[in-house]
Design a protein around this motif. Sequence first.
Motif, PDB file in Angstrom:
ATOM      1  N   THR A   4       0.829  -1.221  -0.080  1.00  0.00           N
ATOM      2  CA  THR A   4       0.106   0.069   0.050  1.00  0.00           C
ATOM      3  C   THR A   4       0.884   1.212  -0.137  1.00  0.00           C
ATOM      4  OG1 THR A   4      -1.714  -1.263   1.090  1.00  0.00           O
ATOM      5  CG2 THR A   4      -1.775   1.149   1.201  1.00  0.00           C
ATOM      6  N   GLU A   5       1.807   1.058   0.810  1.00  0.00           N
ATOM      7  CA  GLU A   5       2.763   2.353   0.957  1.00  0.00           C
ATOM      8  C   GLU A   5       3.604   2.488  -0.393  1.00  0.00           C
ATOM      9  OE1 GLU A   5       5.390   2.595   4.408  1.00  0.00           O
ATOM     10  OE2 GLU A   5       3.945   1.322   5.387  1.00  0.00           O
ATOM     11  N   THR A   6       3.990   1.733  -0.964  1.00  0.00           N
ATOM     12  CA  THR A   6       4.709   1.527  -2.264  1.00  0.00           C
ATOM     13  C   THR A   6       3.658   2.134  -3.389  1.00  0.00           C
ATOM     14  OG1 THR A   6       6.055  -0.301  -1.695  1.00  0.00           O
ATOM     15  CG2 THR A   6       5.955   0.201  -3.842  1.00  0.00           C
ATOM     16  N   ILE A   7       2.520   1.646  -3.349  1.00  0.00           N
ATOM     17  CA  ILE A   7       1.558   2.495  -4.516  1.00  0.00           C
ATOM     18  C   ILE A   7       1.523   3.641  -4.165  1.00  0.00           C
ATOM     19  CG2 ILE A   7      -0.704   2.074  -5.198  1.00  0.00           C
ATOM     20  CD1 ILE A   7      -0.603  -0.887  -4.475  1.00  0.00           C
ATOM     21  N   PHE A   8       1.247   3.735  -2.975  1.00  0.00           N
ATOM     22  CA  PHE A   8       0.870   5.319  -2.656  1.00  0.00           C
ATOM     23  C   PHE A   8       1.973   6.382  -2.904  1.00  0.00           C
ATOM     24  CE2 PHE A   8       1.324   9.019   0.481  1.00  0.00           C
ATOM     25  CZ  PHE A   8       0.124   9.599   0.142  1.00  0.00           C
ATOM     26  N   LEU A  36       2.929  23.408   3.324  1.00  0.00           N
ATOM     27  CA  LEU A  36       1.756  23.281   2.921  1.00  0.00           C
ATOM     28  C   LEU A  36       1.828  21.767   2.014  1.00  0.00           C
ATOM     29  CD1 LEU A  36      -1.323  23.500   2.448  1.00  0.00           C
ATOM     30  CD2 LEU A  36      -0.681  25.327   0.614  1.00  0.00           C
ATOM     31  N   PHE A  37       2.945  21.757   1.328  1.00  0.00           N
ATOM     32  CA  PHE A  37       3.122  20.498   0.364  1.00  0.00           C
ATOM     33  C   PHE A  37       3.206  19.213   1.418  1.00  0.00           C
ATOM     34  CE2 PHE A  37       5.619  17.107  -1.476  1.00  0.00           C
ATOM     35  CZ  PHE A  37       5.368  17.179  -2.722  1.00  0.00           C
ATOM     36  N   GLN A  38       3.838  19.398   2.493  1.00  0.00           N
ATOM     37  CA  GLN A  38       3.876  18.286   3.549  1.00  0.00           C
ATOM     38  C   GLN A  38       2.615  17.803   4.133  1.00  0.00           C
ATOM     39  OE1 GLN A  38       7.133  19.271   6.033  1.00  0.00           O
ATOM     40  NE2 GLN A  38       8.700  18.871   4.427  1.00  0.00           N
ATOM     41  N   GLU A  39       1.861  19.110   4.518  1.00  0.00           N
ATOM     42  CA  GLU A  39       0.714  18.861   4.932  1.00  0.00           C
ATOM     43  C   GLU A  39      -0.416  18.265   4.038  1.00  0.00           C
ATOM     44  OE1 GLU A  39      -2.552  19.098   7.678  1.00  0.00           O
ATOM     45  OE2 GLU A  39      -0.227  19.583   7.979  1.00  0.00           O
ATOM     46  N   ILE A  40      -0.209  18.769   2.626  1.00  0.00           N
ATOM     47  CA  ILE A  40      -1.258  17.722   1.552  1.00  0.00           C
ATOM     48  C   ILE A  40      -0.896  16.521   1.785  1.00  0.00           C
ATOM     49  CG2 ILE A  40      -1.699  17.590  -0.877  1.00  0.00           C
ATOM     50  CD1 ILE A  40      -1.223  20.811  -0.695  1.00  0.00           C
ATOM     51  N   VAL A  41       0.548  15.898   1.624  1.00  0.00           N
ATOM     52  CA  VAL A  41       0.832  14.815   1.422  1.00  0.00           C
ATOM     53  C   VAL A  41       0.418  13.794   2.619  1.00  0.00           C
ATOM     54  CG1 VAL A  41       2.929  13.071   1.302  1.00  0.00           C
ATOM     55  CG2 VAL A  41       2.718  15.171  -0.065  1.00  0.00           C
ATOM     56  N   MET A  42       0.440  14.700   3.854  1.00  0.00           N
ATOM     57  CA  MET A  42       0.194  13.710   4.950  1.00  0.00           C
ATOM     58  C   MET A  42      -1.465  13.400   5.044  1.00  0.00           C
ATOM     59  SD  MET A  42       0.619  14.790   9.141  1.00  0.00           S
ATOM     60  CE  MET A  42      -0.735  16.365   8.902  1.00  0.00           C
ATOM     61  N   GLN A  43      -2.183  14.373   4.453  1.00  0.00           N
ATOM     62  CA  GLN A  43      -3.586  14.390   4.431  1.00  0.00           C
ATOM     63  C   GLN A  43      -4.017  13.306   3.381  1.00  0.00           C
ATOM     64  OE1 GLN A  43      -5.743  15.157   6.685  1.00  0.00           O
ATOM     65  NE2 GLN A  43      -4.025  16.482   7.846  1.00  0.00           N
ATOM     66  N   LEU A  44      -3.254  13.350   2.274  1.00  0.00           N
ATOM     67  CA  LEU A  44      -3.562  12.388   1.199  1.00  0.00           C
ATOM     68  C   LEU A  44      -3.399  10.951   1.664  1.00  0.00           C
ATOM     69  CD1 LEU A  44      -1.942  14.009  -1.728  1.00  0.00           C
ATOM     70  CD2 LEU A  44      -4.384  13.323  -1.760  1.00  0.00           C
ATOM     71  N   TRP A  45      -2.165  10.826   2.550  1.00  0.00           N
ATOM     72  CA  TRP A  45      -1.731   9.413   3.160  1.00  0.00           C
ATOM     73  C   TRP A  45      -2.838   8.892   4.124  1.00  0.00           C
ATOM     74  CZ3 TRP A  45       0.113   5.124   2.504  1.00  0.00           C
ATOM     75  CH2 TRP A  45       0.329   4.052   3.644  1.00  0.00           C
ATOM     76  N   LYS A  46      -3.363   9.956   5.098  1.00  0.00           N
ATOM     77  CA  LYS A  46      -4.531   9.688   5.870  1.00  0.00           C
ATOM     78  C   LYS A  46      -5.666   9.327   5.172  1.00  0.00           C
ATOM     79  CE  LYS A  46      -3.255  12.551   9.980  1.00  0.00           C
ATOM     80  NZ  LYS A  46      -3.831  13.790  10.642  1.00  0.00           N
ATOM     81  N   ALA A  47      -5.939   9.974   4.158  1.00  0.00           N
ATOM     82  CA  ALA A  47      -7.656   9.614   3.364  1.00  0.00           C
ATOM     83  C   ALA A  47      -7.179   8.487   2.584  1.00  0.00           C
ATOM     84  CB  ALA A  47      -7.798  11.001   2.654  1.00  0.00           C
ATOM     85  N   TYR A  48      -5.987   8.148   2.209  1.00  0.00           N
ATOM     86  CA  TYR A  48      -5.729   7.167   1.270  1.00  0.00           C
ATOM     87  C   TYR A  48      -6.468   5.920   1.257  1.00  0.00           C
ATOM     88  CZ  TYR A  48      -3.409   4.191  -2.465  1.00  0.00           C
ATOM     89  OH  TYR A  48      -2.905   3.544  -3.255  1.00  0.00           O
ATOM     90  N   PRO A  49      -6.764   5.226   2.591  1.00  0.00           N
ATOM     91  CA  PRO A  49      -7.701   4.154   2.620  1.00  0.00           C
ATOM     92  C   PRO A  49      -9.068   4.470   2.254  1.00  0.00           C
ATOM     93  CG  PRO A  49      -6.449   4.432   4.451  1.00  0.00           C
ATOM     94  CD  PRO A  49      -6.135   5.692   3.787  1.00  0.00           C
ATOM     95  N   SER A  50      -9.687   5.543   2.173  1.00  0.00           N
ATOM     96  CA  SER A  50     -10.712   5.868   1.509  1.00  0.00           C
ATOM     97  C   SER A  50     -11.122   6.180   0.243  1.00  0.00           C
ATOM     98  CB  SER A  50     -11.278   7.261   2.356  1.00  0.00           C
ATOM     99  OG  SER A  50     -10.635   8.436   1.512  1.00  0.00           O
ATOM    100  N   PHE A  57      -7.578   8.761  -9.725  1.00  0.00           N
ATOM    101  CA  PHE A  57      -6.787   9.025  -8.827  1.00  0.00           C
ATOM    102  C   PHE A  57      -6.476  10.324  -8.748  1.00  0.00           C
ATOM    103  CE2 PHE A  57      -2.611  10.045  -6.630  1.00  0.00           C
ATOM    104  CZ  PHE A  57      -2.778   9.601  -5.235  1.00  0.00           C
ATOM    105  N   THR A  58      -6.238  11.223  -9.746  1.00  0.00           N
ATOM    106  CA  THR A  58      -5.930  12.589  -9.957  1.00  0.00           C
ATOM    107  C   THR A  58      -7.145  13.391  -9.249  1.00  0.00           C
ATOM    108  OG1 THR A  58      -6.441  12.661 -12.167  1.00  0.00           O
ATOM    109  CG2 THR A  58      -4.137  12.593 -11.494  1.00  0.00           C
ATOM    110  N   THR A  59      -8.401  12.876  -9.498  1.00  0.00           N
ATOM    111  CA  THR A  59      -9.533  13.671  -9.151  1.00  0.00           C
ATOM    112  C   THR A  59      -9.728  13.649  -7.739  1.00  0.00           C
ATOM    113  OG1 THR A  59     -10.588  13.135 -11.324  1.00  0.00           O
ATOM    114  CG2 THR A  59     -12.090  13.798  -9.510  1.00  0.00           C
ATOM    115  N   TRP A  60      -9.521  12.500  -7.321  1.00  0.00           N
ATOM    116  CA  TRP A  60      -9.547  12.526  -5.625  1.00  0.00           C
ATOM    117  C   TRP A  60      -8.442  13.308  -5.225  1.00  0.00           C
ATOM    118  CZ3 TRP A  60      -5.839  10.311  -2.334  1.00  0.00           C
ATOM    119  CH2 TRP A  60      -6.210   9.988  -1.179  1.00  0.00           C
ATOM    120  N   MET A  61      -7.332  13.264  -5.564  1.00  0.00           N
ATOM    121  CA  MET A  61      -6.128  13.919  -5.046  1.00  0.00           C
ATOM    122  C   MET A  61      -6.417  15.548  -5.168  1.00  0.00           C
ATOM    123  SD  MET A  61      -2.055  13.475  -6.479  1.00  0.00           S
ATOM    124  CE  MET A  61      -0.858  14.495  -5.768  1.00  0.00           C
ATOM    125  N   TYR A  62      -6.911  15.924  -6.237  1.00  0.00           N
ATOM    126  CA  TYR A  62      -7.116  17.406  -6.318  1.00  0.00           C
ATOM    127  C   TYR A  62      -8.172  17.707  -5.314  1.00  0.00           C
ATOM    128  CZ  TYR A  62      -5.758  18.179 -11.330  1.00  0.00           C
ATOM    129  OH  TYR A  62      -4.850  18.484 -12.416  1.00  0.00           O
TER     130      TYR A  62
END
Length: 167
Positions: A4-8, A36-50, A57-62
Amino acid sequence: MKETETIFLSLINQHKAIIHKISKMYMHGGEEQQDLFQEIVMQLWKAYPSFKGHSKFTTWMYRVALNTALVYFKKENRKVDKAPLDENIDLIDESDSAEKEEKLAYLYKAVQELNAVEKALIFLFLENQSHREIAENLGISEVNARVKLNRTKEKLQFIIKKNGYEF
């Protein structure tokens, strides 16, 4: 490292330009942009299971990245000042002319005068998102996205003219 981490990490690496662009839209300086970049990556990781793959993926990421930027921007009570942006705008290819680089710098200076939602609208517009995609990413109706985008483009044109950035 777990699968999961590798894919993320692979997906983040493929699309990190999106995060850089959003960071530049919302923050002036290199350190603030990096935070802000780091905060976004952290929030993406937290939300990744959802992320269930119902959209690209890019739509979700935006959506996650813009929501994070909006919350971060409001939480920190950042005030936009008229300070020049970093000269190291890395969103352009090295082969681009100095004139194009100057125009892009003017655009980023003008965008700094927009509010957080307007910045998101312009960012998605510059990413060639349709009105439907903008509406999806911001959680508003397509008609509302169209109206808000038109008003924001008019406001941006006014700011550009007011500051003598016309090109």
